[in-house]
Every structure is written in C-alpha cells, then in structure tokens.
Write a protein that holds these residues in place. Structure first.
Motif, PDB file in Angstrom:
ATOM      1  N   THR B 133      43.908  34.655  41.457  1.00  0.00           N
ATOM      2  CA  THR B 133      42.814  35.015  40.952  1.00  0.00           C
ATOM      3  C   THR B 133      41.351  34.562  41.628  1.00  0.00           C
ATOM      4  O   THR B 133      40.483  35.356  41.538  1.00  0.00           O
ATOM      5  CB  THR B 133      42.674  34.580  39.224  1.00  0.00           C
ATOM      6  OG1 THR B 133      41.421  34.550  38.859  1.00  0.00           O
ATOM      7  CG2 THR B 133      43.482  33.249  38.961  1.00  0.00           C
ATOM      8  N   ASN B 137      39.332  36.228  37.386  1.00  0.00           N
ATOM      9  CA  ASN B 137      39.832  36.280  35.925  1.00  0.00           C
ATOM     10  C   ASN B 137      38.558  35.735  35.057  1.00  0.00           C
ATOM     11  O   ASN B 137      38.523  36.487  34.135  1.00  0.00           O
ATOM     12  CB  ASN B 137      41.199  35.283  35.650  1.00  0.00           C
ATOM     13  CG  ASN B 137      41.411  35.316  34.251  1.00  0.00           C
ATOM     14  OD1 ASN B 137      40.909  34.466  33.338  1.00  0.00           O
ATOM     15  ND2 ASN B 137      42.476  36.001  33.917  1.00  0.00           N
ATOM     16  N   SER B 165      43.028  39.958  36.319  1.00  0.00           N
ATOM     17  CA  SER B 165      42.036  40.146  36.139  1.00  0.00           C
ATOM     18  C   SER B 165      41.760  40.993  35.095  1.00  0.00           C
ATOM     19  O   SER B 165      42.344  42.388  35.202  1.00  0.00           O
ATOM     20  CB  SER B 165      40.838  40.159  37.159  1.00  0.00           C
ATOM     21  OG  SER B 165      40.952  39.318  38.074  1.00  0.00           O
TER      22      SER B 165
END
Lengths: 323, 257
Positions: B133, B137, B165
């Motif tokens: 991520t 995210n 995400s």
C-alpha cells in the motif's frame, strides 16, 4: 518470535526505560561494537525511508556478523530489505511498501522470499506504521485511526488491531497497536559523542522510532562537539538519553542518499536491479559476497562503488543548497 | 481510428489529461510517477498556486525540471518546499481534512474503484507479491481520489484480488458503512478515457473518450460492464504547449517512456 511485536505491558516498558543508562556521557564506538548490541530475534526498526538516510553501514555490519531472526520494520523498505532477507538475517518484515523504488519495478528478491513462504511480509498502511511507532513513543498501547477500514489491508491485520466505537461521537475507529522496537538503527548527518542527533531535510519517522525503541544505535556522517549541539538546540531531533551507541560513518547510507550530503548512486542502483532481476537468488548472493562479505571495512565497501560514483553522488547531494 | 500515438506516448497523455483535472489553489497529495508529473505540470500551466504534498513529508515544493525524484522520499522532493515534516504528520493532514485530492497510479482497479497493489492471486499463496500500500490505503481512505493508469483488461477487473486502497468497496453506501465517512473515487484517467462514478450505485462510468477512441475500444479493454454517461464527451488532445512543458519536466522519460 512474533510476540516481540505485541504491545509491551506498560510497567515493563517503564521498568526497562528506568534501567537504561540515561547519563550524559560518551557512547562512541565502532560499527562492529555497535552491531553487537543487536541480538538474534530482536525487532529492529530501520530509520529513513526508501532510499533516504538508510542506515546501510549498520546493516552491512549486522549482515557480516550473521545476526539471525531479526524482525525488521520500516516505514518503506527499499533494497536494504532485499539484503536482510537474502542474507538470512531476517525473514520477517513489517512495512507499508517493499521494493527498491517504483522506477525499478517490483523487487524480485522480495517476491522470491515472500512467494515461496520463506519470509513473512506484514503490510500496514504508511500512516499506520507511523502511528504505531508514535504510540510506542508516547507510552500508550494504541492510537486510533480513521484509515485501514473497509480494505483487505485492514482485514489481514485484524488479528493485531481492534475496532472501536468512539465513546464521544459514535464514530467507527481502528485501534493500532504500539510498536516499541528492541533496537532502532538510524543514520543522521551530525551527532555528538553523547548521542544528540541533528537531522537535515526529511525526518521521516526517526524521532518516533528513537523515542519508542529500547535501544538506539546512531550512525552519523560527522561526529560533532557537544558545544555545537548546545549552540543550536532547536536543531536536535534525537536526545542523548535515548541513544546507546554513536558511530561515525561517512557515506553511511551508500548507495542510498543522505539529504544535502549525497543523492542515491543511481548507476549502482541500476546495476543492482539488473543483477537481481536476472536471478534474484544468485544475484543477491553475488552482491552480498562482493559488497558485504568480501569487504573487511566500510572503506573497502565504499571502494567497490569507486571514487567517481561517490563524487557524483555528493555533487548532486550538495546541490540542494544551490537554490 | 486510434489516437495519433506518434505525437505523444500513452504516459504523456495520462499526465496531461490528469493535470487538467486539477484546479488552482487545491492541495493535492501526490504519489510518484504520473501523479507527481501531472501535479507539477498543472503547477506550471493553469494552477500556479496548487500545493503539492508528498508522503515523504513535504509541503508545497516546486520539483525541478529534469531532476525528478525516484520516490516521494528523496531530497529532490523538497526543492523550494514550504515545509518538511515527519511522514506521520504529513499523512495526518489527510485525516484532519486539509487535502482536496489524492492522486495515485494503480496496478489493478475494479468497477467500484477499489485498487490492488498488494497481491495477484490468493493472498495466502500469492502468484505475485506486489510492493503493497505505502500511503495508498490512507490517501484513498481519507480524501477524494484521482487514479491514473493504463487501460488494459488485466488491470480493469470485475473484482480486485485484494483491496489495498478502498474505493467504493461493494458500491452503494458500503464505503460509509465500513467507517470511511469521507472521500472516495473521483476520477480515473486512462490512455483511452476519463471515468467517474455513479452517485447512487457507485459504479465506474465513462465521462469522456479521448480523441479517436471508440466505445468498443474501451469496452474491449475493460474486464467488466462499463456504462457510458448520457452526456459523453470527447477530450481535447494534448496541446503542443502542454507537451512542451511536460517534456521539459521529464526529458529523460523517467516516468513517461
């Protein structure tokens, strides 16, 4: 070993801190002596981010000393993560992103180790990594966040997080468990012999990991006098009483960058990427042999890159002050 | 008829089209690659007071042409910045609500704008372990998102293998129900089209086609049923001026090859 990542009982954390030598005195030592402060199985938090202020010299020393079973955590891991996995020093990383850098694509070494199950890669969002270290630095067992919800990143971390309804507003929150690393390894531009550190440019998560950790090893481009620290105390980012070791290591992040001092050694990073892309296993082994095991001193290590590369990186690094 | 590929690369098209979506005065949290290039391009064209935030801890830089950073965490990101601060604190600005737009690239996206940059295949036995991520995210959880990516069937999938995400999750009110009470997908920019999301069911829909691109071409490169807006339009191709500024920013085609 993963219990090293569990939230430490508060009274244990306090007792440990009380027992630490927090006096204002000399802590200068060699890379090898400092590396010996890291024990097999420790959770080691790595300072800097991606290719910036990576404590490469300390990682070089840890790999050479054959440390085992370290849990390595970092905001974002670049190819120092590859080397920790490939050398067998660590098979468990905790981070938000892991590859050399987006322009080089996905790390083949990380893929090899994680996809074959040889290594564990715990993925947390970047802010969550930061809040976990910060909770550790604050002496609280968790911090709440409005991130990580609804996603599979959040779901996969569910055994370690908790959900909470805010008692004031009724908002949904996720509680992130504190990280108190056994050791933080951090590279800075300047430190005095007592372990006061100045950081130029981006501080990343380094103040928090220093405050959170049970032990801090600083490597520094330059060792400066305490009088110089006291002349500009507003520039001190890490205070002496958190620090256990100070090692002067010029070019201590090479081939990564150290803000205002040198940029990444791009040609060498390209060479590394090419080497491990062709064969992640043998490529990484060859790199480790050439740059880590067959170099008796940090000077030997730097010689493998060569004077031209060092001059080029430092010319680019210092150009930040041209503006 | 295809777009005139000889005039510009797909990445250049992405950068120009996404730069146009940014307004002067906005605060934009940008990832590395096309997003970084597009925000810098917008700054140099129509949005001189646009403020860039980089995950590495940078507020309001002017990236130097030809010295693009390899990630959002190197010193090149800090040129002429207003402030540098710890990563955690710059990320917390998203949670506090100071940011107008989050802007990222994407490896895999689904009809609800969920993005995957973690795993291809079963996460417990992944075919491919992707980098993860990073701040993706957090950015997509906490602000309105623009995503720029290549339009390919393997990237536009009915359901992502892993929600790294969050977009609108499973559509409708599911995002807010999961606790994500702000933000969400705003636009997806590809080399074929510009897409938005339906206000009710939250499914992706085409708002505009790039010049010379047909509906079929978009559908053939999408792995799910994609609706077309009733008022479908065509985008203006990149102008000579836009391309000239862009090429000055990235003369080595680090991000735009």
């Amino acid at each position: 070993m993963a219990d090293r990542l569990q939230v430490k009982p508060y009274l244990d954390l306090r007792a440990e801190t009380q027992a630490r030598d927090r006096g204002l005195h000399e802590k200068v030592m060699s890379l090898e002596e400092a590396a010996a402060l890291v024990h097999d199985g420790d959770h080691v938090a790595i300072g800097g981010c991606t290719m910036s202020r990576t404590p490469m010299a300390m990682i070089w020393a840890l790999i050479r000393q054959g440390r085992r079973n370290l849990i390595a955590s970092r905001s974002i891991m670049s190819n120092e993560g590859d080397l920790l996995l490939a050398s067998g020093v660590s098979s468990h990383v905790v981070t938000s992103w892991f590859s050399q850098g987006i322009v080089w694509g996905i790390s083949k070494v990380m893929r090899l180790h994680v996809e074959t199950g040889k290594a564990r890669f715990d993925e947390w969002s970047h802010m969550s990594m930061g809040l976990r270290y910060r909770a550790g630095a604050m002496g609280v067992p968790f911090l709440p966040t409005r991130s990580m919800m609804g996603s599979d990143v959040g779901k996969r971390a569910e055994s370690e997080t908790r959900e909470m309804t805010c008692p004031f507003t009724g908002d949904q929150l996720v509680l992130l468990p504190a990280l108190n690393p056994d050791v933080a390894i951090i590279h800075v531009q300047r430190a005095d012999s007592y372990g006061n550190a100045q950081i130029d440019g981006l501080p990343f998560m380094d103040m928090d990991i220093a405050m959170a950790a049970s032990k801090v090893i600083l490597t520094t481009e330059r060792l400066i006098d305490n009088a110089q620290i006291r002349r500009a105390p507003d520039r001190t980012r890490i205070p002496f009483f958190t620090t256990d070791a100070v090692v002067e290591v010029p070019f201590g992040c090479a081939p990564h960058e150290c803000y205002g001092t040198y940029e990444p050694f791009f040609d060498q990073m390209n060479d590394y990427a090419k080497l491990v892309s062709a064969d992640p296993d043998k490529g990484a082994a060859r790199y480790l042999k050439n740059h880590f095991y067959d170099t008796a001193t940090w000077e030997d290590y730097l010689e493998r890159f060569g004077t031209a590369a060092m001059l080029d990186a430092s010319r680019r690094g210092r150009s930040i002050y041209d503006d | 008829m295809m777009t005139d590929k000889s005039a510009y690369t797909a990445s250049e098209l992405l950068a120009v089209m996404s730069a146009r979506l940014l307004d002067d005065g906005q605060i934009v949290f940008a990832g590395v690659g096309i997003p970084l290039l597009a925000v810098t391009l917008a700054q140099r064209l129509h949005a001189p007071s646009l403020t860039i935030l980089f995950e590495g801890g940078v507020i309001g830089p002017f990236v130097v042409p030809g010295e693009l950073p390899p990630s959002t965490n190197e010193q090149r990101c800090t040129r002429k910045a207003n402030m540098v601060l710890p990563i955690t604190d710059v990320m917390l600005l998203l949670q506090r609500g100071y940011i107008d737009i989050g802007f990222m690239g994407g490896a895999q996206i689904d009809r609800y704008g969920n993005l995957n940059s973690s795993f291809i295949g079963d996460p417990d036995k992944p075919k491919t372990r992707l980098p993860g991520t990073g701040g993706g995210n957090d950015i997509s959880s906490l602000t309105n998102m623009i995503v720029a990516m290549k339009h390919e069937k393997r990237r536009f999938v009915p359901e992502v293998d892993f929600v790294t995400s969050p977009g609108f999750l499973s559509g409708g009110t599911s995002r807010a129900d999961a606790g994500l009470v702000t933000g969400g997908m705003f636009r997806v920019v590809t080399d074929l089209a510009l897409m938005g999301f339906d206000g009710e069911n939250r499914q992706m829909k085409v708002l505009a086609l790039h010049q010379g691109v047909s509906r079929d071409q978009v559908l053939n490169n999408t792995g799910f049923d994609l609706a077309f807006d009733d008022e479908l339009t065509e985008t203006e191709p990149p102008s000579a001026d836009e391309l000239a500024v862009l090429r000055k920013l990235d003369p080595e085609q680090l991000y735009t090859a």
